[in-house]
Scaffold this active site. Sequence first.
Site, PDB file in Angstrom:
ATOM      1  N   ARG A  30       9.559   3.434   4.879  1.00 59.81           N
ATOM      2  CA  ARG A  30       9.300   1.989   4.397  1.00 59.81           C
ATOM      3  C   ARG A  30       8.855   1.720   2.815  1.00 59.81           C
ATOM      4  O   ARG A  30       7.538   1.839   3.406  1.00 59.81           O
ATOM      5  CB  ARG A  30      10.333   1.247   4.830  1.00 59.81           C
ATOM      6  CG  ARG A  30      11.289   1.392   5.673  1.00 59.81           C
ATOM      7  CD  ARG A  30      11.510   0.059   7.161  1.00 59.81           C
ATOM      8  NE  ARG A  30      12.764   0.576   7.506  1.00 59.81           N
ATOM      9  CZ  ARG A  30      14.084   1.517   7.763  1.00 59.81           C
ATOM     10  NH1 ARG A  30      13.987   1.494   6.829  1.00 59.81           N
ATOM     11  NH2 ARG A  30      14.142   2.038   8.964  1.00 59.81           N
ATOM     12  N   ASP A  31       9.682   1.976   1.725  1.00 56.81           N
ATOM     13  CA  ASP A  31       8.477   1.624   0.851  1.00 56.81           C
ATOM     14  C   ASP A  31       8.321   0.269  -0.089  1.00 56.81           C
ATOM     15  O   ASP A  31       8.885  -0.570   0.961  1.00 56.81           O
ATOM     16  CB  ASP A  31       9.182   1.858  -0.586  1.00 56.81           C
ATOM     17  CG  ASP A  31       8.783   1.714  -2.370  1.00 56.81           C
ATOM     18  OD1 ASP A  31       8.360   2.379  -2.846  1.00 56.81           O
ATOM     19  OD2 ASP A  31       8.818   0.851  -2.196  1.00 56.81           O
ATOM     20  N   ILE A  32       6.916  -0.426   0.271  1.00 56.78           N
ATOM     21  CA  ILE A  32       6.638  -1.710   0.504  1.00 56.78           C
ATOM     22  C   ILE A  32       7.081  -1.901  -0.432  1.00 56.78           C
ATOM     23  O   ILE A  32       7.353  -3.973  -0.716  1.00 56.78           O
ATOM     24  CB  ILE A  32       4.452  -1.311   0.036  1.00 56.78           C
ATOM     25  CG1 ILE A  32       4.594  -2.905   1.172  1.00 56.78           C
ATOM     26  CG2 ILE A  32       4.688  -0.919  -1.873  1.00 56.78           C
ATOM     27  CD1 ILE A  32       2.646  -2.886   0.260  1.00 56.78           C
ATOM     28  N   GLU A  96       3.760   7.053  -9.743  1.00 56.28           N
ATOM     29  CA  GLU A  96       2.797   5.243 -10.015  1.00 56.28           C
ATOM     30  C   GLU A  96       1.279   6.557  -9.071  1.00 56.28           C
ATOM     31  O   GLU A  96       0.469   6.252  -8.896  1.00 56.28           O
ATOM     32  CB  GLU A  96       2.508   4.510  -8.900  1.00 56.28           C
ATOM     33  CG  GLU A  96       3.714   3.516 -10.275  1.00 56.28           C
ATOM     34  CD  GLU A  96       5.072   2.871  -9.946  1.00 56.28           C
ATOM     35  OE1 GLU A  96       4.352   2.127  -8.948  1.00 56.28           O
ATOM     36  OE2 GLU A  96       5.462   1.817 -10.291  1.00 56.28           O
ATOM     37  N   VAL A  97       2.024   7.219  -8.154  1.00 53.96           N
ATOM     38  CA  VAL A  97       1.612   7.208  -7.100  1.00 53.96           C
ATOM     39  C   VAL A  97       1.159   8.942  -7.054  1.00 53.96           C
ATOM     40  O   VAL A  97       2.613   9.553  -6.507  1.00 53.96           O
ATOM     41  CB  VAL A  97       1.775   7.048  -5.738  1.00 53.96           C
ATOM     42  CG1 VAL A  97       0.659   7.742  -4.745  1.00 53.96           C
ATOM     43  CG2 VAL A  97       1.619   5.480  -5.463  1.00 53.96           C
ATOM     44  N   HIS A 101       6.292  12.225  -3.800  1.00 46.70           N
ATOM     45  CA  HIS A 101       7.658  11.835  -3.172  1.00 46.70           C
ATOM     46  C   HIS A 101       8.886  11.800  -3.453  1.00 46.70           C
ATOM     47  O   HIS A 101       9.301  11.772  -4.430  1.00 46.70           O
ATOM     48  CB  HIS A 101       7.082  10.090  -2.626  1.00 46.70           C
ATOM     49  CG  HIS A 101       6.637   9.689  -3.529  1.00 46.70           C
ATOM     50  ND1 HIS A 101       5.267   9.626  -4.570  1.00 46.70           N
ATOM     51  CD2 HIS A 101       7.532   8.676  -4.083  1.00 46.70           C
ATOM     52  CE1 HIS A 101       5.732   9.285  -5.641  1.00 46.70           C
ATOM     53  NE2 HIS A 101       6.578   7.920  -6.073  1.00 46.70           N
ATOM     54  N   MET A 102      10.026  11.384  -2.427  1.00 43.26           N
ATOM     55  CA  MET A 102      11.269  11.154  -3.082  1.00 43.26           C
ATOM     56  C   MET A 102      11.927  10.151  -2.493  1.00 43.26           C
ATOM     57  O   MET A 102      11.460   9.837  -1.469  1.00 43.26           O
ATOM     58  CB  MET A 102      11.725  12.480  -1.741  1.00 43.26           C
ATOM     59  CG  MET A 102      13.545  11.785  -2.259  1.00 43.26           C
ATOM     60  SD  MET A 102      14.198  13.702  -1.080  1.00 43.26           S
ATOM     61  CE  MET A 102      14.525  14.981  -2.471  1.00 43.26           C
ATOM     62  N   HIS A 103      12.084   9.280  -3.159  1.00 42.90           N
ATOM     63  CA  HIS A 103      12.363   8.547  -2.985  1.00 42.90           C
ATOM     64  C   HIS A 103      14.059   8.118  -2.303  1.00 42.90           C
ATOM     65  O   HIS A 103      14.464   8.944  -2.958  1.00 42.90           O
ATOM     66  CB  HIS A 103      12.620   7.226  -3.913  1.00 42.90           C
ATOM     67  CG  HIS A 103      10.973   6.906  -4.942  1.00 42.90           C
ATOM     68  ND1 HIS A 103      10.898   5.160  -4.596  1.00 42.90           N
ATOM     69  CD2 HIS A 103      10.754   7.527  -5.859  1.00 42.90           C
ATOM     70  CE1 HIS A 103       9.869   5.310  -5.508  1.00 42.90           C
ATOM     71  NE2 HIS A 103       9.329   6.757  -5.999  1.00 42.90           N
TER      72      HIS A 103
HETATM   73  P1  DGP Z   1       6.365   6.417  -7.746  1.00 43.57           P
HETATM   74  O1  DGP Z   1       6.432   5.363  -9.159  1.00 43.57           O
HETATM   75  O2  DGP Z   1       8.126   7.590  -7.529  1.00 43.57           O
HETATM   76  O3  DGP Z   1       5.274   7.031  -7.705  1.00 43.57           O
HETATM   77  O4  DGP Z   1       6.707   5.294  -6.751  1.00 43.57           O
HETATM   78  C1  DGP Z   1       5.556   4.493  -5.730  1.00 43.57           C
HETATM   79  C2  DGP Z   1       5.845   4.343  -4.451  1.00 43.57           C
HETATM   80  O5  DGP Z   1       5.160   3.758  -3.727  1.00 43.57           O
HETATM   81  C3  DGP Z   1       6.635   2.547  -4.818  1.00 43.57           C
HETATM   82  O6  DGP Z   1       7.718   2.329  -5.229  1.00 43.57           O
HETATM   83  C4  DGP Z   1       5.999   1.690  -4.196  1.00 43.57           C
HETATM   84  C5  DGP Z   1       5.159   2.339  -2.729  1.00 43.57           C
HETATM   85  N1  DGP Z   1       4.098   2.276  -2.331  1.00 43.57           N
HETATM   86  C6  DGP Z   1       2.853   2.265  -2.810  1.00 43.57           C
HETATM   87  N2  DGP Z   1       2.200   1.967  -2.208  1.00 43.57           N
HETATM   88  C7  DGP Z   1       2.746   2.156  -0.807  1.00 43.57           C
HETATM   89  C8  DGP Z   1       2.599   1.731   0.139  1.00 43.57           C
HETATM   90  O7  DGP Z   1       0.847   1.859   0.542  1.00 43.57           O
HETATM   91  N3  DGP Z   1       2.917   1.574   0.816  1.00 43.57           N
HETATM   92  C9  DGP Z   1       4.475   1.765   1.041  1.00 43.57           C
HETATM   93  N4  DGP Z   1       4.883   1.804   1.924  1.00 43.57           N
HETATM   94  N5  DGP Z   1       4.764   1.994  -0.285  1.00 43.57           N
HETATM   95  C10 DGP Z   1       3.834   1.933  -1.481  1.00 43.57           C
END
Ligand code: DGP
Length: 117
Positions: A30-32, A96-97, A101-103
């Site tokens: 799950r997204d944070i 950002e990361v 990754h696929m949302h």
């Molecule tokens: P993007 O902008 O597509 O790179 O989305 C990165 C997503 O990653 C963003 O929606 C928040 C999520 N995220 C960043 N750090 C963490 C983390 O440490 N844990 C989790 N569960 N999600 C994270």
Amino acid sequence: MAEETIFSKIIRKEIPADIIYKDDLVTAFRDINPQAPTHILIIPNKVIPTVRDVTADDEAAMGRLFTVAAQIAREEGVSDDGYRLIVNCGDHGGQEVYHIHMHLVGGRRLGRMLPQT
Ligand code: DGP
């Protein structure tokens, strides 16, 4: 060798995350910072920074992102109403990361795909 991000630590369970699926190729958690009632990230276990870095060797893992997304969407109860799969790439894509990754976003009507300019 591509540089690791925080997502590698999540895959290895070195930092906490709500992991809902894992197999030999991908991990989902799950997204944070959820943008909708359901917001899950599905990532390859291998570090691939962006879509720009995907090669033919990665086709199995990239395909698995979709089959796992569809399975999780059903399990989360958002499949019938529909949902959105998003892969951001690079600076203009809002990534950002830098671990591809696929949302999987759903659970409400999401509106237009892009804000109007
Ligand atoms: P993007 O902008 O597509 O790179 O989305 C990165 C997503 O990653 C963003 O929606 C928040 C999520 N995220 C960043 N750090 C963490 C983390 O440490 N844990 C989790 N569960 N999600 C994270």
